[in-house]
Structure formats: C-alpha cells, structure tokens
Write an enzyme that holds these catalytic residues in place. Sequence first.
Site, PDB file in Angstrom:
ATOM      1  N   LEU A  33     -13.160 -30.877  14.881  1.00  0.00           N
ATOM      2  CA  LEU A  33     -13.017 -29.460  15.207  1.00  0.00           C
ATOM      3  C   LEU A  33     -11.675 -28.992  14.660  1.00  0.00           C
ATOM      4  O   LEU A  33     -10.706 -29.754  14.648  1.00  0.00           O
ATOM      5  CB  LEU A  33     -13.048 -29.240  16.720  1.00  0.00           C
ATOM      6  CG  LEU A  33     -14.342 -29.575  17.466  1.00  0.00           C
ATOM      7  CD1 LEU A  33     -14.140 -29.391  18.969  1.00  0.00           C
ATOM      8  CD2 LEU A  33     -15.496 -28.701  16.989  1.00  0.00           C
ATOM      9  N   ASP A  34     -11.596 -27.722  14.214  1.00  0.00           N
ATOM     10  CA  ASP A  34     -10.314 -27.159  13.803  1.00  0.00           C
ATOM     11  C   ASP A  34      -9.324 -27.278  14.958  1.00  0.00           C
ATOM     12  O   ASP A  34      -9.714 -27.268  16.132  1.00  0.00           O
ATOM     13  CB  ASP A  34     -10.460 -25.680  13.440  1.00  0.00           C
ATOM     14  CG  ASP A  34     -11.333 -25.464  12.222  1.00  0.00           C
ATOM     15  OD1 ASP A  34     -11.523 -26.416  11.451  1.00  0.00           O
ATOM     16  OD2 ASP A  34     -11.837 -24.334  12.065  1.00  0.00           O
ATOM     17  N   MET A  35      -8.039 -27.354  14.615  1.00  0.00           N
ATOM     18  CA  MET A  35      -7.010 -27.457  15.644  1.00  0.00           C
ATOM     19  C   MET A  35      -7.137 -26.342  16.681  1.00  0.00           C
ATOM     20  O   MET A  35      -6.995 -26.568  17.888  1.00  0.00           O
ATOM     21  CB  MET A  35      -5.618 -27.402  15.004  1.00  0.00           C
ATOM     22  CG  MET A  35      -4.476 -27.522  16.005  1.00  0.00           C
ATOM     23  SD  MET A  35      -2.845 -27.503  15.229  1.00  0.00           S
ATOM     24  CE  MET A  35      -2.678 -25.754  14.851  1.00  0.00           C
TER      25      MET A  35
ATOM     26  N   ARG B  32     -16.345 -19.416  11.519  1.00  0.00           N
ATOM     27  CA  ARG B  32     -15.314 -18.378  11.405  1.00  0.00           C
ATOM     28  C   ARG B  32     -15.598 -17.456  10.219  1.00  0.00           C
ATOM     29  O   ARG B  32     -15.486 -16.228  10.322  1.00  0.00           O
ATOM     30  CB  ARG B  32     -13.942 -19.034  11.279  1.00  0.00           C
ATOM     31  CG  ARG B  32     -13.562 -19.850  12.503  1.00  0.00           C
ATOM     32  CD  ARG B  32     -12.421 -20.828  12.244  1.00  0.00           C
ATOM     33  NE  ARG B  32     -11.154 -20.145  12.078  1.00  0.00           N
ATOM     34  CZ  ARG B  32      -9.992 -20.775  11.946  1.00  0.00           C
ATOM     35  NH1 ARG B  32      -9.941 -22.096  11.940  1.00  0.00           N
ATOM     36  NH2 ARG B  32      -8.867 -20.086  11.803  1.00  0.00           N
TER      37      ARG B  32
END
Length: 559
Positions: free
Chosen positions: A406-408, A507
């Site tokens: 997962l993205d930060m 996103r």
Amino acid sequence: MHQPENLFTRFTSDISHYSLPDKFTFPFYYQPHPLCEVAAQQLQQHLLTQTDWQHDFGVDGNPQGTGKMFGVLLVKSPQGELGFLSAFSGKIADQNLLPGFVPPVFDMLTEQSFFRSDLAEITAINEQVKQHQSNPKLAHLKQTLTSYQAEYSQAEQAQRERMIQGRAARKEQRKQAEQTLPPQDLSNVLDQLGKESVAEKNVLKYLKLEWEAKIADVQAELEQLTSLLNTLKEQRKKRSNTLQNKLFEQYRFLNIRGEEKSLKSIFSETTNPTPPAGAGECAAPKLLHYAFKHGFTPIAMAEFWWGVSPKSEIRQHTKFYPSCNSKCQPILGHMLEGMAVDDNPLAENWAEDKELEILFEDEAMVVVNKPSGLLSVPGKTIKDSAYTRLQQRHPNVEGPFVIHRLDMATSGLLVFALTKRANKSLQKQFISRSVQKRYVALLEGEVQSLNGEITLPMRGDPEDRPRQLVCFEHGKPAETYWERIEVQGGRSKLYLYPKTGRTHQLRVHCAHHLGLNMPMVGDGLYGEKENRLHLHAERLELEHPYTKEAMTFQAESEF
C-alpha cells in the site's frame, strides 16, 4: 530589459491580518500559504480580464485548449514592501515574454544570441534531409532491393527443392542399377548420376552469383544515396547537440547567496547528467531567479494549474500542485541553498508513534491494519515500515515475505507470508487476481452516479516520478469498479474495487478527467495536501495458504 517595479504586484485587498511564514515553502510537497492563495486569486482574476494577449486555456471546457502552470512568489521588495511576482511555465501565446510576468532565465526567442542563427542552420540541414528522404529514386531502389531479395530467396528455394527431388530420384536409380546392371553398365550409370548432381549444384552456384551481382548493383547505388543522407543526419545531430549544450550553459540560475550555476553544471551532479527537455522553463525557477537578480526577498511560493487538463496528466483548473521532480528538483536544490526552507514532510516518519494493528496471525501468514503514514517496506531514508516491524516481531521465521503493498499515505489491510510455502500460495492468488479487495475513499466533489467502471491504462511519468500517467499508447491495462456510498458536504464516499494493481491506480482513476475527475481528499500528488490521504484498504478476501479455507478480513476506516 524588464524593470523590477513593473513586475512587482501589490495586493489589491487588505492583507494586514495575515502573518508571514517562518520558512520558505518546500516546493515538492506543501499546502499553499494563505497569502499565496490570495496572490493566486488576484492573478487568476487578471487572467480572466486582461486583453494584452490571447491564449485558449480551455477554461470554458474546450478540449482543444492548452492549460498552463502558473506560479506566484510572495516577496518583499528592496524597499520592504510586501507583494508578489508571477510567472508561467514554458510559453504562452507562442511567447516567452508577457506583460506582468517575469521573463525566462534565458530568452532564446528574443535575445540577440546564437540561438536563431544556429537553429536556422539546423533547419536548413533538416530540409535537405527531408528532400533526400522524399527522393523517388531512393524509394524505388529500396523497393527494387526488397523485390530482388525476395525473388532471389524464392529462386534459391525452388532450386534447392529441385535438388532434393533430383537427389531422391538418383538414389532410387542407383539402388535399382546396383541390383540389375553388370559392373561396366553400373559404372556408366553412376558416372552419369554424379554428373547430374554436379550440374544441379552448378545451377545453384550460378543462380547465387547472378542474383548477388544484381543485388550488389542496387545496393551500391542505394549506398550512395543513403551515405549522403546519413552524413546530413550526423551533421544535424552534431549541430543539435552543440546548440543544446550552448543553451545548457546559457541557462544560469542564481541563489540567495548570489552563486550562479548553469543547467549543465546542475545536472552533471545527478544520475541523469543530460537535462530533460524544458528544464529551467518552469514557473518556480523563473520566479526565484528574478527575485534574486533584482533584490527581492522570497517568502513563500505556490503553483497552480489554469485551464483544461492535459490528456495524460492530472491537472485541475485553479488547483495547486508541487514542483516537478525530474526538471525542477535539481535546479531548485541549488536555488534554495542558503535559505531557511520548510522540512521535507516526505522525509519524516509520519507513523513513528502509530501502532501496527495485527488482525490475524498464525504459522503461515500475518494480516495487519497499516496506519496512514507508515511505509509498507523500507524506503530510501525511512527504514521503519510494516515489513521491518514484522521482522522484529518474527525474527526466526523464513519470512516475512512481501505479498503486496500500500502507498505510505494509504491505510488498511496488508498480508505478509511467514514461510516460503505460504508465500508461493499467496503470490499465486494475487497474480491470478483471485484475491478480492475493497477500498474506501473520500473524494473532493459530488459523484452523481451510483456505480461505474473505469478502464484507463497507466504508466509511470518518467519526468516526474512517482507520479503516474494515463497513456493509451504505452500504458498497462488498469480497471477499477466503484460504488457510491454517500455524498455529504460536497464530498463523496465510495467503495473502490481494483481489478488490477497498478501503482496509484485508484488515486489516478478518481482524479483523472477521463475517470471520476475528482481527486481523493488529501491526495498531495493528484489533488491537494491535507492531514492524510483519505484512502483505506478496508476488505480482503483470500484462501488460507495451507488449509485453503476462504477467509475475509475487514478493518473500518477512520473517515
């Protein structure tokens, strides 16, 4: 020469109640200072009302328009007055210079310089290249050569087929002769068969010689034309490289200490020593260079997009965006030396004090609820991550093995394998897309439909990593199904179901104008920075790697 006072813009509204920032803006991840927002609004009003020049930005939604990035730099004048400078990236209305905007660091279009004469020489060579490329004789020779090569190949193949058939026939004749003829007659037959074999080989030999001679004649004639063409191309390339390097030296950037560095010098210290196209033409370096050159003190900066979005990138009208990485980061790194600049938020460990919640754990795997701000795996500067925390928790297992990420900034469910056997099973499930994932997101704007599907192919942006682009030519397929949960306060809450797992897929699909055209709340890359990115991996369905039992995990979002 532009006079500084002509480009210094005073605020038209009362700004006495605003306080100034302690440090200058970190340009690659920021929330605009309120005074920069006021300056941007004043500039935007000017763009709507000015009549000095014309450019179709597509503000009215015209897809044929060309949007542009603008920048405002909050400054104190040499006399101590507070105001701002304005700039645009690249060219507008085919011009580098427009009233009220700072000039480029080097104006190749209007300054009396080498650029026009050098470009004219390159253009003349380019015309010669085009003439030679369009020479009908060149096309005819290429076509003839291709035709000859094909005919030769067919003729050679036909002769080889005849030789194979002849060899088989002679073999049969030899066999019968050996069985039926006396020695003297057999010797005569074998001699005759040998001569036939030699004759067939000679036919092939002379066939080769004939065709090779014909092809060589065409190739020689073609070589004369292509040699001249290649010489011209080499001249064009050499002159273009020379001009490019001269330009790189002319783009010289100041910092607050008065130190000057050329574009070539700045990029020579990076992993990509050749500056990318358009480097130095962005609004941010233009603004800072002008300020340093004319004695203005930079206080804060912001850049916004004006007009219709590009086809690939995510740019929304009037929204603020960070400076780009590939072109601006090396330049601004030099220009901001000696200034007190806000810390890089991306270099901070946002989740240092946040707990990594363990939702499931056995001998095969671990499922965690990752908080927003915690990396999935160690980064270049920040080593703290979900992975390293699990390493510390399980020091004696074969893993942990990273199955997905997962993205930060994204919170939610992550699964790690603890053994090689479990890793193989879980990897297979993710690769075959049998794992079901559901995300929750909060979007800026009101989604009208109840559900839908987005299929926009994606690839990385080589000029501005880690940003991603929508690209129908080179992008990889990306699919997202979505459902609306609720709309409240001008924002929409959605369920997102990614069918593929491209970087930043959800996103980009939400923010891009061909998707939902609504960035997620707090998306500092594709929307506007806030306290956090409102994207949460809420639900995960998979098979246990050992028992094959169907398992469902769920972690409610905090928004």
